[in-house]
Design a protein around this motif. Structure first.
Motif, PDB file in Angstrom:
ATOM      1  N   ILE A 123       0.814  -1.221   0.000  1.00 38.76           N
ATOM      2  CA  ILE A 123       0.000   0.000   0.000  1.00 38.76           C
ATOM      3  C   ILE A 123       0.853   1.279   0.000  1.00 38.76           C
ATOM      4  CG2 ILE A 123      -2.003  -1.116   1.044  1.00 38.76           C
ATOM      5  CD1 ILE A 123      -1.248   0.106   3.729  1.00 38.76           C
ATOM      6  N   GLY A 124       2.184   1.117  -0.109  1.00 35.59           N
ATOM      7  CA  GLY A 124       3.061   2.262  -0.293  1.00 35.59           C
ATOM      8  C   GLY A 124       3.612   2.900   0.972  1.00 35.59           C
ATOM      9  N   ILE A 125       3.435   2.286   2.113  1.00 32.69           N
ATOM     10  CA  ILE A 125       3.954   2.860   3.361  1.00 32.69           C
ATOM     11  C   ILE A 125       5.427   2.519   3.554  1.00 32.69           C
ATOM     12  CG2 ILE A 125       3.767   2.769   5.886  1.00 32.69           C
ATOM     13  CD1 ILE A 125       0.721   2.605   5.494  1.00 32.69           C
ATOM     14  N   LEU A 126       5.813   1.272   3.271  1.00 33.10           N
ATOM     15  CA  LEU A 126       7.226   0.879   3.348  1.00 33.10           C
ATOM     16  C   LEU A 126       7.830   0.926   1.952  1.00 33.10           C
ATOM     17  CD1 LEU A 126       7.392  -2.225   5.746  1.00 33.10           C
ATOM     18  CD2 LEU A 126       8.058   0.126   6.215  1.00 33.10           C
ATOM     19  N   LYS A 127       9.003   1.522   1.849  1.00 35.31           N
ATOM     20  CA  LYS A 127       9.661   1.634   0.544  1.00 35.31           C
ATOM     21  C   LYS A 127      10.353   0.338   0.130  1.00 35.31           C
ATOM     22  CE  LYS A 127       8.559   5.897  -0.002  1.00 35.31           C
ATOM     23  NZ  LYS A 127       7.305   6.129  -0.654  1.00 35.31           N
ATOM     24  N   SER A 128      11.052  -0.290   1.064  1.00 34.73           N
ATOM     25  CA  SER A 128      11.787  -1.504   0.696  1.00 34.73           C
ATOM     26  C   SER A 128      10.866  -2.725   0.782  1.00 34.73           C
ATOM     27  CB  SER A 128      13.005  -1.682   1.593  1.00 34.73           C
ATOM     28  OG  SER A 128      12.607  -1.800   2.933  1.00 34.73           O
ATOM     29  N   ALA A 129      11.009  -3.578  -0.211  1.00 32.72           N
ATOM     30  CA  ALA A 129      10.157  -4.765  -0.283  1.00 32.72           C
ATOM     31  C   ALA A 129      10.697  -5.867   0.618  1.00 32.72           C
ATOM     32  CB  ALA A 129      10.082  -5.266  -1.725  1.00 32.72           C
ATOM     33  N   PRO A 130       9.849  -6.415   1.492  1.00 31.13           N
ATOM     34  CA  PRO A 130      10.269  -7.574   2.281  1.00 31.13           C
ATOM     35  C   PRO A 130      10.287  -8.815   1.397  1.00 31.13           C
ATOM     36  CG  PRO A 130       8.058  -6.874   2.894  1.00 31.13           C
ATOM     37  CD  PRO A 130       8.541  -5.942   1.841  1.00 31.13           C
ATOM     38  N   PRO A 131      10.827  -9.914   1.889  1.00 29.29           N
ATOM     39  CA  PRO A 131      10.851 -11.136   1.077  1.00 29.29           C
ATOM     40  C   PRO A 131       9.437 -11.569   0.679  1.00 29.29           C
ATOM     41  CG  PRO A 131      12.098 -11.432   3.118  1.00 29.29           C
ATOM     42  CD  PRO A 131      11.420 -10.106   3.202  1.00 29.29           C
ATOM     43  N   ALA A 132       9.332 -12.103  -0.513  1.00 31.53           N
ATOM     44  CA  ALA A 132       8.039 -12.603  -0.987  1.00 31.53           C
ATOM     45  C   ALA A 132       7.621 -13.818  -0.159  1.00 31.53           C
ATOM     46  CB  ALA A 132       8.135 -12.991  -2.461  1.00 31.53           C
ATOM     47  N   ALA A 133       6.330 -14.086  -0.140  1.00 31.02           N
ATOM     48  CA  ALA A 133       5.828 -15.268   0.569  1.00 31.02           C
ATOM     49  C   ALA A 133       6.451 -16.510  -0.057  1.00 31.02           C
ATOM     50  CB  ALA A 133       4.314 -15.331   0.485  1.00 31.02           C
ATOM     51  N   PRO A 134       6.925 -17.457   0.759  1.00 30.80           N
ATOM     52  CA  PRO A 134       7.647 -18.612   0.226  1.00 30.80           C
ATOM     53  C   PRO A 134       6.769 -19.655  -0.465  1.00 30.80           C
ATOM     54  CG  PRO A 134       7.486 -18.772   2.600  1.00 30.80           C
ATOM     55  CD  PRO A 134       6.918 -17.441   2.209  1.00 30.80           C
ATOM     56  N   LYS A 135       5.475 -19.654  -0.165  1.00 33.97           N
ATOM     57  CA  LYS A 135       4.586 -20.661  -0.752  1.00 33.97           C
ATOM     58  C   LYS A 135       3.355 -19.988  -1.327  1.00 33.97           C
ATOM     59  CE  LYS A 135       5.893 -24.277   2.510  1.00 33.97           C
ATOM     60  NZ  LYS A 135       5.443 -25.171   3.568  1.00 33.97           N
ATOM     61  N   PRO A 136       2.717 -20.619  -2.305  1.00 32.02           N
ATOM     62  CA  PRO A 136       1.489 -20.031  -2.851  1.00 32.02           C
ATOM     63  C   PRO A 136       0.357 -20.081  -1.824  1.00 32.02           C
ATOM     64  CG  PRO A 136       1.935 -22.162  -3.874  1.00 32.02           C
ATOM     65  CD  PRO A 136       3.091 -21.848  -2.991  1.00 32.02           C
ATOM     66  N   LEU A 137      -0.543 -19.128  -1.924  1.00 35.24           N
ATOM     67  CA  LEU A 137      -1.682 -19.018  -1.021  1.00 35.24           C
ATOM     68  C   LEU A 137      -2.821 -19.903  -1.513  1.00 35.24           C
ATOM     69  CD1 LEU A 137      -2.871 -17.478   1.408  1.00 35.24           C
ATOM     70  CD2 LEU A 137      -3.645 -15.740  -0.216  1.00 35.24           C
ATOM     71  N   GLN A 138      -3.330 -20.742  -0.644  1.00 40.26           N
ATOM     72  CA  GLN A 138      -4.463 -21.611  -0.957  1.00 40.26           C
ATOM     73  C   GLN A 138      -5.715 -20.960  -0.367  1.00 40.26           C
ATOM     74  OE1 GLN A 138      -4.112 -25.497   0.799  1.00 40.26           O
ATOM     75  NE2 GLN A 138      -5.878 -26.294  -0.295  1.00 40.26           N
ATOM     76  N   LEU A 139      -6.712 -20.696  -1.216  1.00 43.61           N
ATOM     77  CA  LEU A 139      -7.945 -20.061  -0.764  1.00 43.61           C
ATOM     78  C   LEU A 139      -8.986 -21.117  -0.438  1.00 43.61           C
ATOM     79  CD1 LEU A 139      -8.176 -17.106  -3.288  1.00 43.61           C
ATOM     80  CD2 LEU A 139      -7.291 -17.095  -0.955  1.00 43.61           C
ATOM     81  N   MET A 140      -9.609 -20.962   0.731  1.00 45.50           N
ATOM     82  CA  MET A 140     -10.584 -21.933   1.215  1.00 45.50           C
ATOM     83  C   MET A 140     -11.836 -21.196   1.681  1.00 45.50           C
ATOM     84  SD  MET A 140      -8.792 -24.738   0.880  1.00 45.50           S
ATOM     85  CE  MET A 140      -9.513 -26.034   1.868  1.00 45.50           C
ATOM     86  N   LYS A 141     -12.928 -21.959   1.899  1.00 39.14           N
ATOM     87  CA  LYS A 141     -14.176 -21.379   2.386  1.00 39.14           C
ATOM     88  C   LYS A 141     -14.896 -22.378   3.288  1.00 39.14           C
ATOM     89  CE  LYS A 141     -17.058 -23.202  -1.276  1.00 39.14           C
ATOM     90  NZ  LYS A 141     -18.052 -22.945  -2.256  1.00 39.14           N
ATOM     91  N   VAL A 142     -15.812 -21.856   4.078  1.00 43.12           N
ATOM     92  CA  VAL A 142     -16.737 -22.683   4.848  1.00 43.12           C
ATOM     93  C   VAL A 142     -17.962 -22.866   3.971  1.00 43.12           C
ATOM     94  CG1 VAL A 142     -18.297 -22.697   6.829  1.00 43.12           C
ATOM     95  CG2 VAL A 142     -15.945 -21.976   7.118  1.00 43.12           C
TER      96      VAL A 142
END
Length: 183
Positions: free
Chosen positions: A80-99
């Motif tokens: 959202i533009g608050i931090l200038k330096s990028a932290p490491p990317a997420a190491p694994k893909p995100l799995q979307l789930m639902k109830v």
């Protein structure tokens, strides 16, 4: 996160969810677990993007959860533009789930001692035996078997052994097949 509201708003929610990272996300339409009485519902009413998280279980914290909280928050702040330096990317893909509905919650049919037969992260099929309630104060009584009424992934398991009728023993998630706003 909640998947309701105008498409542009939901896209911003998904962008924050993707930026946070993690391996599993529970997407809801907002009708379950508190509906309009939740923090996320209040944020939606105010037009504020909100994602919430649980980073452990049984009232415990672990190094993995603490690390995810730290890096996830930094990734969202960068997105959202608050931090200038990028932290490491997420190491694994995100799995979307639902109830899928009320059957995704396994509630204790009786009060007693809860003995689970399945673990967090385990896949179950509808009808599978998930545990039992035993009665140490009535040892002559047969245990009451607990079966799941939905297929999916065990995402929540009661941590406390003593249980009362109506306590949530398990929550089961199914793959998310929602609005397709992840693009």
């Amino acid at each position: 996160m909640r998947d309701n509201g105008p498409d542009a708003f939901v896209r911003r929610q998904f962008a924050a969810l993707r930026a946070f990272g993690g391996t599993l996300a529970y997407v809801t339409d907002g009708r379950n677990q508190g509906a309009e009485r939740t923090f996320a519902a209040a944020a939606d009413r105010c037009g504020v993007v909100a994602i919430t998280t649980e980073l452990g279980g049984g009232a415990a914290a672990d190094p993995e959860g603490i690390h995810l909280a730290d890096t996830g928050i930094r990734r969202v702040l960068h997105q959202i533009g608050i931090l200038k330096s990028a932290p490491p990317a997420a190491p694994k893909p995100l799995q979307l789930m639902k109830v899928e509905g009320p059957r995704s919650y396994v509630l204790a049919p009786e009060s007693g001692l809860f003995e689970p037969a399945v673990q967090l992260g385990e896949e179950v099929v509808c009808g599978a035996r998930a545990g039992q309630i035993v009665f140490p104060d009535r040892p002559w009584r047969e245990p009451v078997a607990i079966h799941v009424e939905a297929s999916g992934l065990i995402i929540c398991k009661r941590a406390v052994v003593w249980t009362r009728r109506g306590d949530c023993l398990f929550q089961i998630l199914a793959p998310y097949d929602g609005r397709g706003l992840l693009l």
